[in-house]
Design a protein around this motif. Sequence first.
Motif, PDB file in Angstrom:
ATOM      1  N   ILE A  92       0.834  -1.211   0.000  1.00  0.00           N
ATOM      2  CA  ILE A  92       0.000   0.000   0.000  1.00  0.00           C
ATOM      3  C   ILE A  92       0.867   1.260   0.000  1.00  0.00           C
ATOM      4  N   GLY A  93       2.120   1.127   0.398  1.00  0.00           N
ATOM      5  CA  GLY A  93       3.023   2.272   0.394  1.00  0.00           C
ATOM      6  C   GLY A  93       2.701   3.308   1.452  1.00  0.00           C
ATOM      7  N   ALA A  94       2.301   2.864   2.629  1.00  0.00           N
ATOM      8  CA  ALA A  94       1.991   3.796   3.723  1.00  0.00           C
ATOM      9  C   ALA A  94       3.190   4.703   3.998  1.00  0.00           C
ATOM     10  N   GLN A  95       2.904   5.958   4.302  1.00  0.00           N
ATOM     11  CA  GLN A  95       3.935   6.960   4.573  1.00  0.00           C
ATOM     12  C   GLN A  95       3.836   7.429   6.022  1.00  0.00           C
ATOM     13  N   ASP A  96       4.884   8.071   6.502  1.00  0.00           N
ATOM     14  CA  ASP A  96       4.922   8.536   7.892  1.00  0.00           C
ATOM     15  C   ASP A  96       3.776   9.476   8.245  1.00  0.00           C
ATOM     16  N   GLY A  97       3.325  10.313   7.341  1.00  0.00           N
ATOM     17  CA  GLY A  97       2.254  11.266   7.634  1.00  0.00           C
ATOM     18  C   GLY A  97       0.861  10.680   7.569  1.00  0.00           C
ATOM     19  N   ASP A  98       0.732   9.426   7.147  1.00  0.00           N
ATOM     20  CA  ASP A  98      -0.580   8.791   7.056  1.00  0.00           C
ATOM     21  C   ASP A  98      -1.100   8.461   8.456  1.00  0.00           C
ATOM     22  N   VAL A  99      -2.408   8.359   8.561  1.00  0.00           N
ATOM     23  CA  VAL A  99      -3.054   7.980   9.815  1.00  0.00           C
ATOM     24  C   VAL A  99      -3.306   6.476   9.767  1.00  0.00           C
ATOM     25  N   VAL A 100      -2.982   5.778  10.855  1.00  0.00           N
ATOM     26  CA  VAL A 100      -3.285   4.355  10.968  1.00  0.00           C
ATOM     27  C   VAL A 100      -4.229   4.180  12.155  1.00  0.00           C
ATOM     28  N   VAL A 101      -5.352   3.548  11.885  1.00  0.00           N
ATOM     29  CA  VAL A 101      -6.372   3.311  12.909  1.00  0.00           C
ATOM     30  C   VAL A 101      -6.491   1.810  13.114  1.00  0.00           C
ATOM     31  N   SER A 102      -6.444   1.388  14.358  1.00  0.00           N
ATOM     32  CA  SER A 102      -6.620  -0.025  14.696  1.00  0.00           C
ATOM     33  C   SER A 102      -7.997  -0.207  15.312  1.00  0.00           C
ATOM     34  N   LYS A 103      -8.743  -1.170  14.791  1.00  0.00           N
ATOM     35  CA  LYS A 103     -10.107  -1.412  15.267  1.00  0.00           C
ATOM     36  C   LYS A 103     -10.255  -2.842  15.772  1.00  0.00           C
ATOM     37  N   ARG A 104     -11.353  -3.058  16.497  1.00  0.00           N
ATOM     38  CA  ARG A 104     -11.614  -4.373  17.082  1.00  0.00           C
ATOM     39  C   ARG A 104     -13.008  -4.876  16.734  1.00  0.00           C
ATOM     40  N   GLN A 105     -13.619  -4.278  15.746  1.00  0.00           N
ATOM     41  CA  GLN A 105     -14.923  -4.681  15.255  1.00  0.00           C
ATOM     42  C   GLN A 105     -14.981  -4.340  13.773  1.00  0.00           C
ATOM     43  N   TRP A 106     -16.087  -4.597  13.116  1.00  0.00           N
ATOM     44  CA  TRP A 106     -16.136  -4.365  11.669  1.00  0.00           C
ATOM     45  C   TRP A 106     -15.952  -2.898  11.307  1.00  0.00           C
ATOM     46  N   GLY A 107     -16.659  -2.009  11.983  1.00  0.00           N
ATOM     47  CA  GLY A 107     -16.620  -0.587  11.649  1.00  0.00           C
ATOM     48  C   GLY A 107     -15.411   0.112  12.246  1.00  0.00           C
ATOM     49  N   ALA A 108     -14.927   1.129  11.535  1.00  0.00           N
ATOM     50  CA  ALA A 108     -13.697   1.826  11.935  1.00  0.00           C
ATOM     51  C   ALA A 108     -13.935   3.015  12.860  1.00  0.00           C
ATOM     52  N   PHE A 109     -15.180   3.400  13.112  1.00  0.00           N
ATOM     53  CA  PHE A 109     -15.429   4.548  13.978  1.00  0.00           C
ATOM     54  C   PHE A 109     -15.582   4.156  15.441  1.00  0.00           C
ATOM     55  N   TYR A 110     -16.307   3.089  15.723  1.00  0.00           N
ATOM     56  CA  TYR A 110     -16.606   2.734  17.108  1.00  0.00           C
ATOM     57  C   TYR A 110     -15.337   2.313  17.847  1.00  0.00           C
ATOM     58  N   GLY A 111     -15.084   2.967  18.990  1.00  0.00           N
ATOM     59  CA  GLY A 111     -13.962   2.585  19.843  1.00  0.00           C
ATOM     60  C   GLY A 111     -12.594   2.979  19.310  1.00  0.00           C
ATOM     61  N   THR A 112     -12.551   3.877  18.315  1.00  0.00           N
ATOM     62  CA  THR A 112     -11.281   4.360  17.763  1.00  0.00           C
ATOM     63  C   THR A 112     -11.289   5.882  17.761  1.00  0.00           C
TER      64      THR A 112
END
Length: 191
Positions: A92-112
């Motif tokens: 994917i070529g992630a860069q230092d300025g990119d945001v990385v979000v780790s989730k624990r359910q299907w959706g990326a908003f809840y609990g992140t």
Amino acid sequence: MTQALSLNPRTTALVMIDLQHGIVSRPIAPHAGAQVVANAKTLADALRAKGGTVVWVRVLLNDLLAMPADAPTRAPDAPAAPAIASELVPEIGAQDGDVVVSKRQWGAFYGTDLEQQLRRRGIDTIVIGGIATNFGVESTARAAFDQGFKLVFVEDATSALNEEMHRFTFEKLFRHMGHVRSTQEALAALA
């Protein structure tokens, strides 16, 4: 007739769901994992070059919420996934300025902190894709829609467990929540 689309890079974020070792290699359709990853990288590079925000979401597979279900996505006695399964693929070529979000359910908003990351950057539009269409991508899109974000769904930067699930979600749901475009059409909207 497809509506003309113009995206302001400064208020647009690319949010790509679960492009990680334990998911990209699975059998998916209608687009292969390698194609989804390549299209995501193309979009990320273009948006980043214009000052936009790139967000990579990954699911911590061993911490994934598992509720009683008739058809669970993972067997209760399944062995733990190796740590690399939850890591983003390097392609994917992630860069230092990119945001990385780790989730624990299907959706990326809840609990992140995804909403906070987007709001602090003045983001009002999300270009979204990833794997799987009607699990992580749809769950994240529904939450984004409910929170008032404008949505652009990149059809060929998204894939599902099978083609029928993918097509249904794009044709019957995503068209009502935002704009459905190809990678090339999304890139043209950034120009």
